[in-house]
Design a protein around this motif. Sequence first.
Motif, mmCIF file in Angstrom:
data_model
loop_
_atom_site.group_PDB
_atom_site.id
_atom_site.type_symbol
_atom_site.label_atom_id
_atom_site.label_comp_id
_atom_site.label_asym_id
_atom_site.label_seq_id
_atom_site.Cartn_x
_atom_site.Cartn_y
_atom_site.Cartn_z
ATOM 1 N N LYS A 5 29.480 13.043 3.706
ATOM 2 C CA LYS A 5 30.257 11.652 4.715
ATOM 3 C C LYS A 5 31.792 11.226 3.615
ATOM 4 N N ALA A 45 35.698 5.027 9.456
ATOM 5 C CA ALA A 45 36.856 4.609 10.063
ATOM 6 C C ALA A 45 37.864 3.736 9.041
ATOM 7 N N HIS A 50 37.712 -0.732 11.151
ATOM 8 C CA HIS A 50 36.828 -2.152 10.604
ATOM 9 C C HIS A 50 37.413 -3.397 11.012
ATOM 10 N N GLY A 134 32.965 7.453 12.527
ATOM 11 C CA GLY A 134 32.779 6.206 12.795
ATOM 12 C C GLY A 134 33.643 5.783 14.155
ATOM 13 N N GLY A 149 29.568 6.324 10.875
ATOM 14 C CA GLY A 149 29.371 7.658 10.077
ATOM 15 C C GLY A 149 28.256 7.773 9.516
ATOM 16 N N THR A 208 29.820 -2.515 9.758
ATOM 17 C CA THR A 208 28.499 -1.772 10.108
ATOM 18 C C THR A 208 27.481 -2.152 8.953
HETATM 19 O O1 IP8 Z 1 33.313 3.412 8.813
HETATM 20 C C1 IP8 Z 1 32.586 2.309 11.599
HETATM 21 O O2 IP8 Z 1 32.220 3.633 11.073
HETATM 22 P P1 IP8 Z 1 32.101 3.559 9.497
HETATM 23 C C2 IP8 Z 1 33.487 2.495 12.902
HETATM 24 O O3 IP8 Z 1 31.543 4.918 9.140
HETATM 25 C C3 IP8 Z 1 34.321 1.369 13.383
HETATM 26 O O4 IP8 Z 1 31.094 2.566 8.861
HETATM 27 C C4 IP8 Z 1 34.856 1.737 14.597
HETATM 28 C C5 IP8 Z 1 34.232 0.212 12.763
#
Ligand code: IP8
Length: 259
Positions: A5, A45, A50, A134, A149, A208
């Motif tokens: 990741k 993302a 975010h 994400g 993610g 998230t």
């Molecule tokens: O950055 C969040 O994914 P992360 C996705 O993997 C959005 O937590 C659209 C905020």
Amino acid sequence: MILVKLGGSVITDKAQYQSVRLDVLTRLCREIVESGKDVVVVHGAGSFGHIMAHDHRLAEGHLDDGQIPALATVSRDVRQLNLMVMDAMLSVGLMPISLPPSACVLMKGGEIKDLGAERIRSYISLGASPVMFGDVALDESMGFSICSGDQIIESLAKEISPERVVFVSDVDGIMDRDPADPSSRVVEVVRPEDVEVMDFHARVKDVTGGIRKKLKSMLGLCTPERECLIINGTVPGRLLAALNGERVLGTRVELDTDE
Ligand code: IP8
């Protein structure tokens, strides 16, 4: 197979809207190639998702139609970041195939119901490297929700049984206090009972769930055969070492409470 990741905090500047760290991203892709390992990449993302998702409460699902322009914009923005990740991977000789969750994943109540695992396996067997990230996604009960993610990693691990899962972050691991505090130290091992009592600091907008939720999802990934690590991807060579199974500064999440 190793699941990696690439955290939004390492490939973007999470505090600044749409700001990518291209040099770090490209170097991390080079380290993946150098390792010679089969790697499936999922990326976060960061500031491409975010900030706007937080401001328009997208993680809460479809509350009103005023959110739809933000839903569309976030899906476009995270795809723009994904294109940069794809470009970086292609530039070092990797063979990425993008599988955007807004098109491929179905959620229910904010959890992944269908990841589209068959499609992922088919690309892997062709020798290509599926890349997910994400994103926003359709949600059976909420209209839409956020597919992070980390949720993808959790779901994907069940499908492809990786030998190791490496979370690449912008800090040396889970710290025992705010990473901005110079006396903070890396917690080398985290076990289930530690998660509730640890002190976590939210430095930026993260829709998230922040570190606690990430750790909980990591614990769900661990098996006695599967290593789960958080490392600092801003330091050259750490991802390469982690992929090669070498000891590297970071946090190892493990299930065994008797050790
Ligand atoms: O950055 C969040 O994914 P992360 C996705 O993997 C959005 O937590 C659209 C905020």
